[in-house]
Design a protein around this motif. Structure first.
Motif, PDB file in Angstrom:
ATOM      1  N   ALA A  33      56.551  44.549  37.176  1.00  0.00           N
ATOM      2  CA  ALA A  33      57.320  43.355  37.536  1.00  0.00           C
ATOM      3  C   ALA A  33      58.372  43.611  38.606  1.00  0.00           C
ATOM      4  N   ASP A  34      58.983  44.790  38.612  1.00  0.00           N
ATOM      5  CA  ASP A  34      60.081  45.065  39.539  1.00  0.00           C
ATOM      6  C   ASP A  34      59.652  45.766  40.819  1.00  0.00           C
ATOM      7  N   ARG A  35      58.371  45.979  41.005  1.00  0.00           N
ATOM      8  CA  ARG A  35      57.896  46.648  42.220  1.00  0.00           C
ATOM      9  C   ARG A  35      57.708  45.647  43.356  1.00  0.00           C
ATOM     10  N   LEU A  36      57.729  46.174  44.571  1.00  0.00           N
ATOM     11  CA  LEU A  36      57.435  45.375  45.752  1.00  0.00           C
ATOM     12  C   LEU A  36      55.931  45.443  46.034  1.00  0.00           C
ATOM     13  N   PRO A  37      55.376  44.441  46.721  1.00  0.00           N
ATOM     14  CA  PRO A  37      53.932  44.454  47.013  1.00  0.00           C
ATOM     15  C   PRO A  37      53.448  45.733  47.688  1.00  0.00           C
ATOM     16  N   LYS A  38      54.272  46.314  48.581  1.00  0.00           N
ATOM     17  CA  LYS A  38      53.846  47.514  49.298  1.00  0.00           C
ATOM     18  C   LYS A  38      53.686  48.716  48.379  1.00  0.00           C
ATOM     19  N   GLN A  39      54.237  48.626  47.173  1.00  0.00           N
ATOM     20  CA  GLN A  39      54.131  49.716  46.205  1.00  0.00           C
ATOM     21  C   GLN A  39      52.895  49.564  45.305  1.00  0.00           C
ATOM     22  N   LEU A  40      52.081  48.564  45.582  1.00  0.00           N
ATOM     23  CA  LEU A  40      50.905  48.282  44.769  1.00  0.00           C
ATOM     24  C   LEU A  40      49.615  48.555  45.552  1.00  0.00           C
ATOM     25  N   SER A  41      48.557  48.809  44.821  1.00  0.00           N
ATOM     26  CA  SER A  41      47.234  48.934  45.452  1.00  0.00           C
ATOM     27  C   SER A  41      46.720  47.538  45.826  1.00  0.00           C
ATOM     28  N   GLY A  42      45.645  47.513  46.605  1.00  0.00           N
ATOM     29  CA  GLY A  42      45.073  46.232  46.987  1.00  0.00           C
ATOM     30  C   GLY A  42      44.620  45.424  45.782  1.00  0.00           C
ATOM     31  N   GLY A  43      44.010  46.076  44.811  1.00  0.00           N
ATOM     32  CA  GLY A  43      43.571  45.383  43.610  1.00  0.00           C
ATOM     33  C   GLY A  43      44.735  44.835  42.808  1.00  0.00           C
ATOM     34  N   GLN A  44      45.826  45.599  42.722  1.00  0.00           N
ATOM     35  CA  GLN A  44      47.011  45.121  42.005  1.00  0.00           C
ATOM     36  C   GLN A  44      47.637  43.928  42.728  1.00  0.00           C
ATOM     37  N   GLN A  45      47.686  43.988  44.052  1.00  0.00           N
ATOM     38  CA  GLN A  45      48.228  42.859  44.810  1.00  0.00           C
ATOM     39  C   GLN A  45      47.406  41.594  44.579  1.00  0.00           C
ATOM     40  N   GLN A  46      46.090  41.747  44.502  1.00  0.00           N
ATOM     41  CA  GLN A  46      45.259  40.568  44.268  1.00  0.00           C
ATOM     42  C   GLN A  46      45.492  40.001  42.873  1.00  0.00           C
ATOM     43  N   ARG A  47      45.767  40.867  41.912  1.00  0.00           N
ATOM     44  CA  ARG A  47      46.068  40.383  40.564  1.00  0.00           C
ATOM     45  C   ARG A  47      47.419  39.674  40.517  1.00  0.00           C
ATOM     46  N   VAL A  48      48.368  40.120  41.333  1.00  0.00           N
ATOM     47  CA  VAL A  48      49.650  39.400  41.443  1.00  0.00           C
ATOM     48  C   VAL A  48      49.401  38.004  42.020  1.00  0.00           C
ATOM     49  N   ALA A  49      48.555  37.933  43.040  1.00  0.00           N
ATOM     50  CA  ALA A  49      48.228  36.631  43.646  1.00  0.00           C
ATOM     51  C   ALA A  49      47.575  35.707  42.626  1.00  0.00           C
ATOM     52  N   LEU A  50      46.717  36.261  41.764  1.00  0.00           N
ATOM     53  CA  LEU A  50      46.098  35.458  40.704  1.00  0.00           C
ATOM     54  C   LEU A  50      47.146  34.965  39.708  1.00  0.00           C
ATOM     55  N   ALA A  51      48.076  35.857  39.324  1.00  0.00           N
ATOM     56  CA  ALA A  51      49.135  35.461  38.391  1.00  0.00           C
ATOM     57  C   ALA A  51      49.988  34.347  38.987  1.00  0.00           C
ATOM     58  N   ARG A  52      50.313  34.468  40.271  1.00  0.00           N
ATOM     59  CA  ARG A  52      51.136  33.437  40.931  1.00  0.00           C
ATOM     60  C   ARG A  52      50.397  32.098  40.981  1.00  0.00           C
ATOM     61  N   ALA A  53      49.085  32.145  41.181  1.00  0.00           N
ATOM     62  CA  ALA A  53      48.301  30.910  41.272  1.00  0.00           C
ATOM     63  C   ALA A  53      48.127  30.234  39.913  1.00  0.00           C
ATOM     64  N   LEU A  54      48.232  31.019  38.824  1.00  0.00           N
ATOM     65  CA  LEU A  54      48.013  30.466  37.489  1.00  0.00           C
ATOM     66  C   LEU A  54      49.308  30.144  36.743  1.00  0.00           C
ATOM     67  N   VAL A  55      50.438  30.639  37.225  1.00  0.00           N
ATOM     68  CA  VAL A  55      51.677  30.589  36.444  1.00  0.00           C
ATOM     69  C   VAL A  55      52.162  29.161  36.182  1.00  0.00           C
ATOM     70  N   PHE A  56      51.834  28.221  37.066  1.00  0.00           N
ATOM     71  CA  PHE A  56      52.309  26.840  36.881  1.00  0.00           C
ATOM     72  C   PHE A  56      51.258  25.942  36.223  1.00  0.00           C
ATOM     73  N   ASP A  57      50.259  26.552  35.579  1.00  0.00           N
ATOM     74  CA  ASP A  57      49.209  25.813  34.875  1.00  0.00           C
ATOM     75  C   ASP A  57      48.534  24.789  35.789  1.00  0.00           C
ATOM     76  N   PRO A  58      47.886  25.252  36.855  1.00  0.00           N
ATOM     77  CA  PRO A  58      47.301  24.310  37.814  1.00  0.00           C
ATOM     78  C   PRO A  58      46.098  23.568  37.229  1.00  0.00           C
ATOM     79  N   ALA A  59      45.813  22.414  37.796  1.00  0.00           N
ATOM     80  CA  ALA A  59      44.658  21.639  37.360  1.00  0.00           C
ATOM     81  C   ALA A  59      43.355  22.341  37.732  1.00  0.00           C
ATOM     82  N   LEU A  60      43.394  23.095  38.836  1.00  0.00           N
ATOM     83  CA  LEU A  60      42.206  23.768  39.367  1.00  0.00           C
ATOM     84  C   LEU A  60      42.648  25.061  40.015  1.00  0.00           C
ATOM     85  N   LEU A  61      41.813  26.102  39.985  1.00  0.00           N
ATOM     86  CA  LEU A  61      42.107  27.323  40.728  1.00  0.00           C
ATOM     87  C   LEU A  61      41.061  27.474  41.826  1.00  0.00           C
ATOM     88  N   LEU A  62      41.530  27.541  43.072  1.00  0.00           N
ATOM     89  CA  LEU A  62      40.665  27.674  44.235  1.00  0.00           C
ATOM     90  C   LEU A  62      40.782  29.090  44.778  1.00  0.00           C
TER      91      LEU A  62
END
Length: 367
Positions: free
Chosen positions: A132-161
């Motif tokens: 949680a406290d790391r910066l994106p540059k401290q993450l692998s590409g796969g970890q960064q993509q999982r952060v992007a997924l978490a950000r896209a899902l955190v507000f309970d969207p109607a659809l995920l694109l």
């Protein structure tokens, strides 16, 4: 998988023109609640334009987009409440993982206490709570993509694109993330619409696939249905590899027919309920390389072709063979490498065999 969180999406006659260029041509498509649908096609097929129209970033020239039966075509992106994951992650480099994930909640004016709880839940979902406290540059590409997924899902969207979310990753990591993404979809129960040009990714992830070419919807269905019973040459050739055998229909009957291809006569068995072909008509068959067996001397099969190996490739799990046959031209076949009955060499004579239900009739593509 729960369907209570998912929302149904429908495209009705969707078209997008840029001057004389037609990017999307009269596409109608249904996406069920909680379904994982992939838009699959080559570059320029219209898949990303469709995704951007669903998101609200592209205004259709014609047609409508409906969410649970309600027309959302006029709504701007911020009013659609859809989550989006891009190929390039689009994370804020100066924010921590937790701050990146919290950003959509801050924009919506949520209190810090509620934000923190939602962020913890989203990071738990993608197994990144410890980062949680790391910066994106401290993450692998796969970890960064999982952060992007978490950000896209955190507000309970109607659809995920998802716009080619795994294409920037190397092959091994992409395979791992495919498994995680599929498991994530099953856990959250939301409707996912994914865009990719990767056939293996589409087959492994999707409940259904919509195949596009030149802006048109060519065929939609479950992965197994599209792979086993492609409707056209393009679908058979684009979704995996295929041999194409052309000839004249003889002995047509409801259950099958014989294909006369030069001096060869091939038995074809049609699936239950398939419409019979007309006697004397031309037919094109799609025959997958992995459905062809290597026959030993004395072995029988419903269809047999003799030839010589033109070339071969070792693929780890198997061999890919190119075989020149006398009556059917070049045929590609694959066979397991483990305990292979032959050591492939160029010029080696071989007998190939396949069952009558291995080949599927397909239509030629419209001009």
């Amino acid at each position: 998988m729960s369907d209570t969180k998912g929302h149904a999406l429908a495209l009705r006659g969707l078209s997008k023109r840029y001057g004389d260029f037609v990017a999307v041509n009269d596409v109608s498509l249904e996406v069920g609640k909680g379904e994982f649908l992939t838009l699959l096609g080559p570059s320029g097929s219209g898949k990303t334009t469709i995704l951007m129209a669903i998101a609200g970033f592209v205004a259709p020239s014609d047609g409508a987009i409906l969410l649970d039966g309600r027309d959302i075509t006029p709504l701007p992106p911020e009013k659609r409440d859809f989550g989006m994951v891009f190929q390039g992650y689009a994370l804020f480099p100066h924010m921590t993982v937790a701050e990146n994930v919290a950003f959509p909640l801050r924009v919506r004016g949520m209190s810090k206490a509620d934000r923190d709880a939602k962020v913890r839940g989203a990071l738990d979902l993608v197994q990144l709570a410890a980062f949680a406290d790391r910066l994106p540059k401290q993450l692998s590409g796969g970890q960064q993509q999982r952060v992007a997924l978490a950000r896209a899902l955190v507000f309970d969207p109607a659809l995920l694109l998802l716009d080619e979310p795994l294409s920037a990753l190397d092959k091994k990591l992409r395979a791992e993330l495919q498994e995680e993404l599929k498991a994530l979809h099953q856990r959250v129960g939301r409707t996912f619409v994914n865009v990719t040009h990767d056939q293996e990714e589409a087959l492994s992830l999707s409940d259904r696939i919509a195949i596009l070419n030149h802006g048109r919807l060519v065929q939609a269905g479950a992965p197994g249905e599209l792979y086993e019973r492609p409707r056209t040459r393009f679908v058979a050739d684009f979704l995996g590899k295929s041999n194409f055998l052309e000839g004249t229909v003889r002995g047509a009957a409801p259950g099958g027919f014989a294909l006369e291809a030069g001096a060869a006569r091939l038995a074809v068995r049609l699936p239950d309920g398939a419409a019979p072909l007309a006697e004397g008509s031309r037919s094109l068959l799609s025959l997958r390389p992995e459905k062809i067996a290597l026959l030993a001397e004395g072995d029988a099969a419903e269809n047999v072709a003799e030839g010589r190996i033109l070339a071969f490739a070792y693929l780890g799990a198997g061999f890919s063979l190119r075989v020149a046959t006398e009556h059917l031209g070049e045929i590609r076949a694959t066979l397991p490498a483990w305990k292979s009955p032959i050591a492939p060499t160029e010029g080696l004579p071989v007998r190939l065999g396949w069952s009558a239900d291995a080949a599927a009739p397909v239509e030629e593509d419209a001009a």
